[in-house]
Write a protein that holds these residues in place. Structure first.
Motif, PDB file in Angstrom:
ATOM      1  N   MET A   1      31.778  33.587  46.153  1.00  0.00           N
ATOM      2  CA  MET A   1      32.169  33.903  44.990  1.00  0.00           C
ATOM      3  C   MET A   1      31.966  35.426  44.631  1.00  0.00           C
ATOM      4  SD  MET A   1      31.501  32.174  40.819  1.00  0.00           S
ATOM      5  CE  MET A   1      29.826  32.557  41.265  1.00  0.00           C
ATOM      6  N   ILE A   2      32.849  36.204  44.166  1.00  0.00           N
ATOM      7  CA  ILE A   2      32.525  37.823  43.488  1.00  0.00           C
ATOM      8  C   ILE A   2      32.569  37.380  41.904  1.00  0.00           C
ATOM      9  CG2 ILE A   2      33.548  39.759  43.320  1.00  0.00           C
ATOM     10  CD1 ILE A   2      35.111  39.234  45.949  1.00  0.00           C
ATOM     11  N   ILE A   3      31.717  38.126  41.266  1.00  0.00           N
ATOM     12  CA  ILE A   3      31.506  38.126  39.901  1.00  0.00           C
ATOM     13  C   ILE A   3      31.902  39.605  39.476  1.00  0.00           C
ATOM     14  CG2 ILE A   3      30.149  37.683  37.854  1.00  0.00           C
ATOM     15  CD1 ILE A   3      28.673  35.830  39.423  1.00  0.00           C
ATOM     16  N   ASP A   4      33.355  39.693  38.734  1.00  0.00           N
ATOM     17  CA  ASP A   4      33.512  40.840  37.984  1.00  0.00           C
ATOM     18  C   ASP A   4      32.719  40.732  36.596  1.00  0.00           C
ATOM     19  OD1 ASP A   4      34.802  43.015  36.679  1.00  0.00           O
ATOM     20  OD2 ASP A   4      36.933  42.142  36.921  1.00  0.00           O
ATOM     21  N   THR A   5      31.660  41.517  36.601  1.00  0.00           N
ATOM     22  CA  THR A   5      30.882  41.278  35.446  1.00  0.00           C
ATOM     23  C   THR A   5      31.494  42.193  34.034  1.00  0.00           C
ATOM     24  OG1 THR A   5      29.610  43.325  35.955  1.00  0.00           O
ATOM     25  CG2 THR A   5      28.966  41.229  36.816  1.00  0.00           C
ATOM     26  N   HIS A   6      32.625  42.635  34.163  1.00  0.00           N
ATOM     27  CA  HIS A   6      33.052  43.562  32.962  1.00  0.00           C
ATOM     28  C   HIS A   6      34.503  43.765  32.892  1.00  0.00           C
ATOM     29  CE1 HIS A   6      31.978  46.390  29.471  1.00  0.00           C
ATOM     30  NE2 HIS A   6      33.628  46.299  29.554  1.00  0.00           N
ATOM     31  N   CYS A   7      35.286  43.051  32.027  1.00  0.00           N
ATOM     32  CA  CYS A   7      36.942  43.173  31.830  1.00  0.00           C
ATOM     33  C   CYS A   7      37.264  42.831  30.573  1.00  0.00           C
ATOM     34  CB  CYS A   7      37.383  42.510  33.241  1.00  0.00           C
ATOM     35  SG  CYS A   7      37.099  40.956  33.574  1.00  0.00           S
ATOM     36  N   HIS A   8      38.549  43.213  30.361  1.00  0.00           N
ATOM     37  CA  HIS A   8      39.233  43.052  29.025  1.00  0.00           C
ATOM     38  C   HIS A   8      40.387  42.209  29.440  1.00  0.00           C
ATOM     39  CE1 HIS A   8      35.974  45.703  27.135  1.00  0.00           C
ATOM     40  NE2 HIS A   8      36.324  46.306  28.289  1.00  0.00           N
ATOM     41  N   ILE A   9      40.394  41.095  29.917  1.00  0.00           N
ATOM     42  CA  ILE A   9      41.645  40.330  30.317  1.00  0.00           C
ATOM     43  C   ILE A   9      41.733  39.425  29.062  1.00  0.00           C
ATOM     44  CG2 ILE A   9      42.808  39.121  31.815  1.00  0.00           C
ATOM     45  CD1 ILE A   9      41.912  41.809  32.979  1.00  0.00           C
ATOM     46  N   TYR A  10      42.610  39.812  28.109  1.00  0.00           N
ATOM     47  CA  TYR A  10      42.864  38.892  26.791  1.00  0.00           C
ATOM     48  C   TYR A  10      44.169  39.357  26.374  1.00  0.00           C
ATOM     49  CZ  TYR A  10      39.137  41.911  25.354  1.00  0.00           C
ATOM     50  OH  TYR A  10      38.454  42.907  25.169  1.00  0.00           O
ATOM     51  N   SER A  11      44.757  38.695  25.597  1.00  0.00           N
ATOM     52  CA  SER A  11      46.063  39.056  25.059  1.00  0.00           C
ATOM     53  C   SER A  11      46.401  40.270  24.477  1.00  0.00           C
ATOM     54  CB  SER A  11      46.680  38.071  24.369  1.00  0.00           C
ATOM     55  OG  SER A  11      46.893  36.829  24.992  1.00  0.00           O
ATOM     56  N   SER A  12      45.070  40.872  23.565  1.00  0.00           N
ATOM     57  CA  SER A  12      45.283  42.060  22.699  1.00  0.00           C
ATOM     58  C   SER A  12      45.189  43.181  23.607  1.00  0.00           C
ATOM     59  CB  SER A  12      44.236  42.077  21.746  1.00  0.00           C
ATOM     60  OG  SER A  12      43.204  41.928  22.205  1.00  0.00           O
ATOM     61  N   GLU A  13      44.942  42.935  24.956  1.00  0.00           N
ATOM     62  CA  GLU A  13      44.711  44.198  25.705  1.00  0.00           C
ATOM     63  C   GLU A  13      45.951  44.131  27.027  1.00  0.00           C
ATOM     64  OE1 GLU A  13      42.980  46.971  26.000  1.00  0.00           O
ATOM     65  OE2 GLU A  13      41.295  46.362  24.676  1.00  0.00           O
ATOM     66  N   MET A  14      46.394  42.940  27.234  1.00  0.00           N
ATOM     67  CA  MET A  14      47.566  42.908  28.094  1.00  0.00           C
ATOM     68  C   MET A  14      48.481  41.575  27.982  1.00  0.00           C
ATOM     69  SD  MET A  14      44.732  42.428  31.183  1.00  0.00           S
ATOM     70  CE  MET A  14      46.012  43.246  32.487  1.00  0.00           C
ATOM     71  N   GLU A  15      49.757  41.840  28.366  1.00  0.00           N
ATOM     72  CA  GLU A  15      50.600  40.653  28.070  1.00  0.00           C
ATOM     73  C   GLU A  15      50.410  39.426  28.927  1.00  0.00           C
ATOM     74  OE1 GLU A  15      54.356  42.254  28.370  1.00  0.00           O
ATOM     75  OE2 GLU A  15      54.283  43.253  26.675  1.00  0.00           O
ATOM     76  N   ASN A  16      50.003  39.867  30.196  1.00  0.00           N
ATOM     77  CA  ASN A  16      50.049  38.618  31.204  1.00  0.00           C
ATOM     78  C   ASN A  16      48.391  38.336  31.388  1.00  0.00           C
ATOM     79  OD1 ASN A  16      49.480  41.065  32.556  1.00  0.00           O
ATOM     80  ND2 ASN A  16      50.248  40.506  34.482  1.00  0.00           N
ATOM     81  N   ALA A  17      47.722  38.338  30.483  1.00  0.00           N
ATOM     82  CA  ALA A  17      46.234  38.324  30.852  1.00  0.00           C
ATOM     83  C   ALA A  17      45.970  36.606  31.295  1.00  0.00           C
ATOM     84  CB  ALA A  17      45.485  38.115  29.448  1.00  0.00           C
ATOM     85  N   GLU A  18      46.513  35.375  30.839  1.00  0.00           N
ATOM     86  CA  GLU A  18      46.524  34.473  31.539  1.00  0.00           C
ATOM     87  C   GLU A  18      46.678  34.116  33.116  1.00  0.00           C
ATOM     88  OE1 GLU A  18      45.967  30.887  29.358  1.00  0.00           O
ATOM     89  OE2 GLU A  18      46.602  31.778  27.489  1.00  0.00           O
ATOM     90  N   GLN A  19      47.860  34.846  33.509  1.00  0.00           N
ATOM     91  CA  GLN A  19      48.192  34.900  34.516  1.00  0.00           C
ATOM     92  C   GLN A  19      47.349  35.601  35.609  1.00  0.00           C
ATOM     93  OE1 GLN A  19      50.707  33.225  36.271  1.00  0.00           O
ATOM     94  NE2 GLN A  19      50.061  34.121  38.092  1.00  0.00           N
ATOM     95  N   ILE A  20      46.853  36.725  35.139  1.00  0.00           N
ATOM     96  CA  ILE A  20      45.920  37.364  35.845  1.00  0.00           C
ATOM     97  C   ILE A  20      44.353  36.642  36.173  1.00  0.00           C
ATOM     98  CG2 ILE A  20      44.101  39.557  35.900  1.00  0.00           C
ATOM     99  CD1 ILE A  20      46.477  40.789  34.428  1.00  0.00           C
ATOM    100  N   ILE A  21      43.997  35.878  35.150  1.00  0.00           N
ATOM    101  CA  ILE A  21      42.729  34.873  35.191  1.00  0.00           C
ATOM    102  C   ILE A  21      43.080  33.919  36.264  1.00  0.00           C
ATOM    103  CG2 ILE A  21      41.473  33.225  33.854  1.00  0.00           C
ATOM    104  CD1 ILE A  21      41.821  34.861  31.450  1.00  0.00           C
ATOM    105  N   LYS A  22      44.338  33.393  36.257  1.00  0.00           N
ATOM    106  CA  LYS A  22      44.686  32.300  37.262  1.00  0.00           C
ATOM    107  C   LYS A  22      44.605  33.240  38.570  1.00  0.00           C
ATOM    108  CE  LYS A  22      47.540  29.567  33.981  1.00  0.00           C
ATOM    109  NZ  LYS A  22      48.997  29.375  33.498  1.00  0.00           N
ATOM    110  N   GLU A  23      45.055  34.224  38.936  1.00  0.00           N
ATOM    111  CA  GLU A  23      45.140  34.805  40.114  1.00  0.00           C
ATOM    112  C   GLU A  23      43.661  35.076  40.618  1.00  0.00           C
ATOM    113  OE1 GLU A  23      47.232  38.329  39.593  1.00  0.00           O
ATOM    114  OE2 GLU A  23      49.228  37.280  39.607  1.00  0.00           O
ATOM    115  N   ALA A  24      42.717  35.424  39.708  1.00  0.00           N
ATOM    116  CA  ALA A  24      41.335  35.813  39.829  1.00  0.00           C
ATOM    117  C   ALA A  24      40.679  34.313  40.473  1.00  0.00           C
ATOM    118  CB  ALA A  24      40.487  36.200  38.720  1.00  0.00           C
ATOM    119  N   ALA A  25      40.987  33.351  39.762  1.00  0.00           N
ATOM    120  CA  ALA A  25      40.342  32.019  40.248  1.00  0.00           C
ATOM    121  C   ALA A  25      40.827  31.835  41.737  1.00  0.00           C
ATOM    122  CB  ALA A  25      40.847  30.802  39.303  1.00  0.00           C
ATOM    123  N   GLU A  26      42.095  31.960  41.866  1.00  0.00           N
ATOM    124  CA  GLU A  26      42.768  31.810  43.311  1.00  0.00           C
ATOM    125  C   GLU A  26      41.994  32.425  44.217  1.00  0.00           C
ATOM    126  OE1 GLU A  26      46.873  32.646  42.535  1.00  0.00           O
ATOM    127  OE2 GLU A  26      47.084  30.751  41.406  1.00  0.00           O
TER     128      GLU A  26
END
Length: 249
Positions: free
Chosen positions: A1-26
């Motif tokens: 596992m890799i831990i990205d300790t700082h990011c701003h992946i949510y809707s007010s910052e980017m349109e496809n936030a949840e897709q990016i979160i899913k890709e990170a999990a994969e």
């Protein structure tokens, strides 16, 4: 596992936030989303409840210093009780963008650190053109944490490390002209480093011009390994352990 300790992946910052979160999990990447204001904090609370690979840091950034109210502070105080909130952040000082409200920035920073101390949480700290003031305030609190996207000297890094802080290393380390950060890497023990992306910002040089995502953490890891003559899996192992030790998950 890799831990990205700082990011701003949510809707007010980017349109496809949840897709990016899913890709990170994969890709076996765990992310710590950092809030900056009431809206982003609320979005993070929703996401940490929805995704296993998402943890949160809640806080009020320097840009909120002129409008924060005691009601806002009380709200944040209660939100920090959530089990998947692992830090107070993103907080700190920034004299590059705004210099005329230094006192208000300091007051807000101190209120955030008081909450971190109260809840026994580390702080994720932003400091730009304000390193000495940041240090002078931090040393008056019993709080550990991360120096987000640390761009200071090795000498100053050692002083933050004495306070219990880790150095957050992100996309700027890949920039050809960023000799200062790479010099710092070589002089500071890996036991005091974390990896981060600051997505969607601070895209590594290899992906310049594109929106940054946690998948680009590999370029940060690769550069650290190259500079320190290490295997990439060693960098992952050490920085993941550091993150787990600091954020306690």
């Amino acid at each position: 596992m890799i831990i990205d300790t700082h990011c701003h992946i949510y809707s007010s910052e980017m349109e496809n936030a949840e897709q990016i979160i899913k890709e990170a999990a994969e890709n076996d990447i765990c992310v710590i989303l950092n809030g900056t204001d009431p809206l982003s904090n609320r979005e993070i609370l929703e996401l940490v409840g929805k995704y296993e690979n998402v943890y949160g840091a809640l806080g009020y950034f320097h840009t909120f210093a002129d409008e924060v109210t005691e009601e806002d502070i009380s709200l944040l105080d209660s939100q920090l009780e959530n089990d998947k909130i692992v830090a107070v952040g993103e907080i700190g000082l920034d004299y590059y963008h705004t210099r005329d409200n230094k006192d208000k920035q300091k007051q807000l920073f101190e209120k955030m650190l008081t909450l971190a101390q109260k809840h026994g949480l580390p702080a994720i700290v932003h400091s730009r053109k304000s390193m000495q003031d940041t240090y002078d305030i931090l040393k008056t609190y019993n709080v550990s944490g991360s120096m987000h996207c640390y761009q200071g000297s090795a000498e100053m890094a050692r002083e933050f490390i004495k306070l219990g802080f880790y150095m957050g290393i992100g996309g700027p380390v890949t920039n050809t002209n960023n000799k200062k950060t790479r010099k710092m890497l070589r002089e500071i023990d890996m036991g005091h480093m974390l990896v981060e992306t600051d997505s969607p910002y601070l895209t590594p040089q290899e992906k310049r011009g594109e929106t940054n995502t946690p998948l680009n953490i590999k370029y940060v890891i690769r550069k650290i390994a190259e500079e320190l003559d290490m295997e990439e899996n060693e960098v992952v192992e050490i920085t993941t352990k550091n993150a787990k030790d600091l954020f306690k998950f």
